[in-house]
Design a protein around this motif. Structure first.
Motif, PDB file in Angstrom:
ATOM      1  N   TYR A 129       0.820  -1.215   0.000  1.00 37.94           N
ATOM      2  CA  TYR A 129       0.000   0.000   0.000  1.00 37.94           C
ATOM      3  C   TYR A 129       0.851   1.260   0.000  1.00 37.94           C
ATOM      4  O   TYR A 129       0.499   2.256  -0.606  1.00 37.94           O
ATOM      5  CB  TYR A 129      -0.925   0.034   1.221  1.00 37.94           C
ATOM      6  CG  TYR A 129      -1.982  -1.034   1.209  1.00 37.94           C
ATOM      7  CD1 TYR A 129      -2.776  -1.253   0.094  1.00 37.94           C
ATOM      8  CD2 TYR A 129      -2.197  -1.825   2.323  1.00 37.94           C
ATOM      9  CE1 TYR A 129      -3.754  -2.229   0.083  1.00 37.94           C
ATOM     10  CE2 TYR A 129      -3.175  -2.799   2.327  1.00 37.94           C
ATOM     11  CZ  TYR A 129      -3.946  -3.000   1.202  1.00 37.94           C
ATOM     12  OH  TYR A 129      -4.909  -3.966   1.193  1.00 37.94           O
ATOM     13  N   TYR A 130       1.964   1.234   0.713  1.00 30.99           N
ATOM     14  CA  TYR A 130       2.737   2.444   0.932  1.00 30.99           C
ATOM     15  C   TYR A 130       3.867   2.584  -0.073  1.00 30.99           C
ATOM     16  O   TYR A 130       5.039   2.564   0.277  1.00 30.99           O
ATOM     17  CB  TYR A 130       3.236   2.481   2.380  1.00 30.99           C
ATOM     18  CG  TYR A 130       2.070   2.455   3.327  1.00 30.99           C
ATOM     19  CD1 TYR A 130       1.291   3.590   3.516  1.00 30.99           C
ATOM     20  CD2 TYR A 130       1.704   1.280   3.979  1.00 30.99           C
ATOM     21  CE1 TYR A 130       0.190   3.568   4.339  1.00 30.99           C
ATOM     22  CE2 TYR A 130       0.598   1.256   4.805  1.00 30.99           C
ATOM     23  CZ  TYR A 130      -0.156   2.397   4.981  1.00 30.99           C
ATOM     24  OH  TYR A 130      -1.251   2.368   5.793  1.00 30.99           O
TER      25      TYR A 130
ATOM     26  N   SER B 117      -4.390   2.060   4.382  1.00 35.18           N
ATOM     27  CA  SER B 117      -4.213   0.627   4.616  1.00 35.18           C
ATOM     28  C   SER B 117      -5.453  -0.206   4.328  1.00 35.18           C
ATOM     29  O   SER B 117      -5.352  -1.420   4.177  1.00 35.18           O
ATOM     30  CB  SER B 117      -3.747   0.369   6.054  1.00 35.18           C
ATOM     31  OG  SER B 117      -4.823   0.513   6.964  1.00 35.18           O
TER      32      SER B 117
ATOM     33  N   ASN C 155      -7.193   0.143   1.658  1.00 28.31           N
ATOM     34  CA  ASN C 155      -7.297   0.129   0.199  1.00 28.31           C
ATOM     35  C   ASN C 155      -8.644   0.664  -0.294  1.00 28.31           C
ATOM     36  O   ASN C 155      -9.380  -0.031  -0.995  1.00 28.31           O
ATOM     37  CB  ASN C 155      -7.039  -1.289  -0.337  1.00 28.31           C
ATOM     38  CG  ASN C 155      -6.683  -1.284  -1.798  1.00 28.31           C
ATOM     39  OD1 ASN C 155      -6.194  -0.287  -2.325  1.00 28.31           O
ATOM     40  ND2 ASN C 155      -6.936  -2.402  -2.462  1.00 28.31           N
TER      41      ASN C 155
ATOM     42  N   PHE D 234      -2.119   5.946  -2.145  1.00 28.89           N
ATOM     43  CA  PHE D 234      -1.027   6.450  -1.308  1.00 28.89           C
ATOM     44  C   PHE D 234      -0.346   7.656  -1.953  1.00 28.89           C
ATOM     45  O   PHE D 234      -0.013   8.624  -1.264  1.00 28.89           O
ATOM     46  CB  PHE D 234       0.013   5.367  -1.008  1.00 28.89           C
ATOM     47  CG  PHE D 234       1.141   5.898  -0.162  1.00 28.89           C
ATOM     48  CD1 PHE D 234       0.924   6.243   1.167  1.00 28.89           C
ATOM     49  CD2 PHE D 234       2.394   6.096  -0.701  1.00 28.89           C
ATOM     50  CE1 PHE D 234       1.953   6.768   1.948  1.00 28.89           C
ATOM     51  CE2 PHE D 234       3.429   6.619   0.070  1.00 28.89           C
ATOM     52  CZ  PHE D 234       3.205   6.952   1.400  1.00 28.89           C
TER      53      PHE D 234
ATOM     54  N   LEU E 238      -3.553   5.440   8.150  1.00 33.56           N
ATOM     55  CA  LEU E 238      -4.382   4.276   8.478  1.00 33.56           C
ATOM     56  C   LEU E 238      -5.413   4.012   7.384  1.00 33.56           C
ATOM     57  O   LEU E 238      -5.649   2.857   7.000  1.00 33.56           O
ATOM     58  CB  LEU E 238      -5.073   4.484   9.826  1.00 33.56           C
ATOM     59  CG  LEU E 238      -4.138   4.669  11.031  1.00 33.56           C
ATOM     60  CD1 LEU E 238      -4.949   5.026  12.267  1.00 33.56           C
ATOM     61  CD2 LEU E 238      -3.292   3.435  11.248  1.00 33.56           C
TER      62      LEU E 238
END
Length: 152
Positions: free
Chosen positions: A5-6, A93, A95, A13, A90
């Motif tokens: 995700y990051y 995370s 998605n 992101f 958060l």
């Protein structure tokens, strides 16, 4: 295996990182505006700072209304942008939909810009309150979505 995700390859992101960065820069700019106002008004909060100003005989001033207005605006940014960044990390995370996420990030950022304009001009209330409430609701929306996903 899915992409992490990051990473800037993740559109959600990447958009969050952009709006978090410009929101943080906006917040940092408010400290420069506070300093500028202190120099313009020769209204310093610490005795040693008076030597930096025009009037070396000035007294410590903690109540200049113009300095305090910018300072309160800066404090309001700190109280709102820091939680946005934490909740945003958060939120990424879970998605979320990239379109929904982008609207959350944009809405928050532009609400803070509007809030600052309303604070500094000053515009009549409830202008500033609306700017604050929109940004606050946006951050709350992201937090609620995160918590709902966490407890599914």
């Amino acid at each position: 295996m899915s992409e992490p995700y990051y990473t800037l390859k993740n559109e959600v992101f990447a958009n969050f990182a952009y709006y978090a960065a410009i929101s943080t820069l906006k917040m940092m700019a408010m400290s420069l505006l506070t300093s500028r106002e202190r120099f313009v008004k020769n209204a310093f909060a610490n005795p040693e700072d008076i030597q930096l100003g025009r009037d070396k005989q000035a007294k410590v001033t903690l109540t200049d209304p113009d300095v305090e207005r910018v300072r309160r605006n800066h404090l309001n940014d700190i109280e709102n942008i820091v939680p946005f960044v934490i909740i945003g990390i958060l939120y990424v995370s879970i998605n979320p939909s990239s379109t929904t996420a982008l609207w959350h990030f944009r809405t928050f950022f532009f609400s803070r810009i509007f809030h600052t304009i309303a604070y500094q001009l000053p515009l009549p209330q409830p202008s500033r309150a609306v700017g604050f409430a929109i940004g606050y609701a946006t951050t709350m929306s992201m937090a609620i979505q995160f918590l709902r996903a966490l407890f599914k």
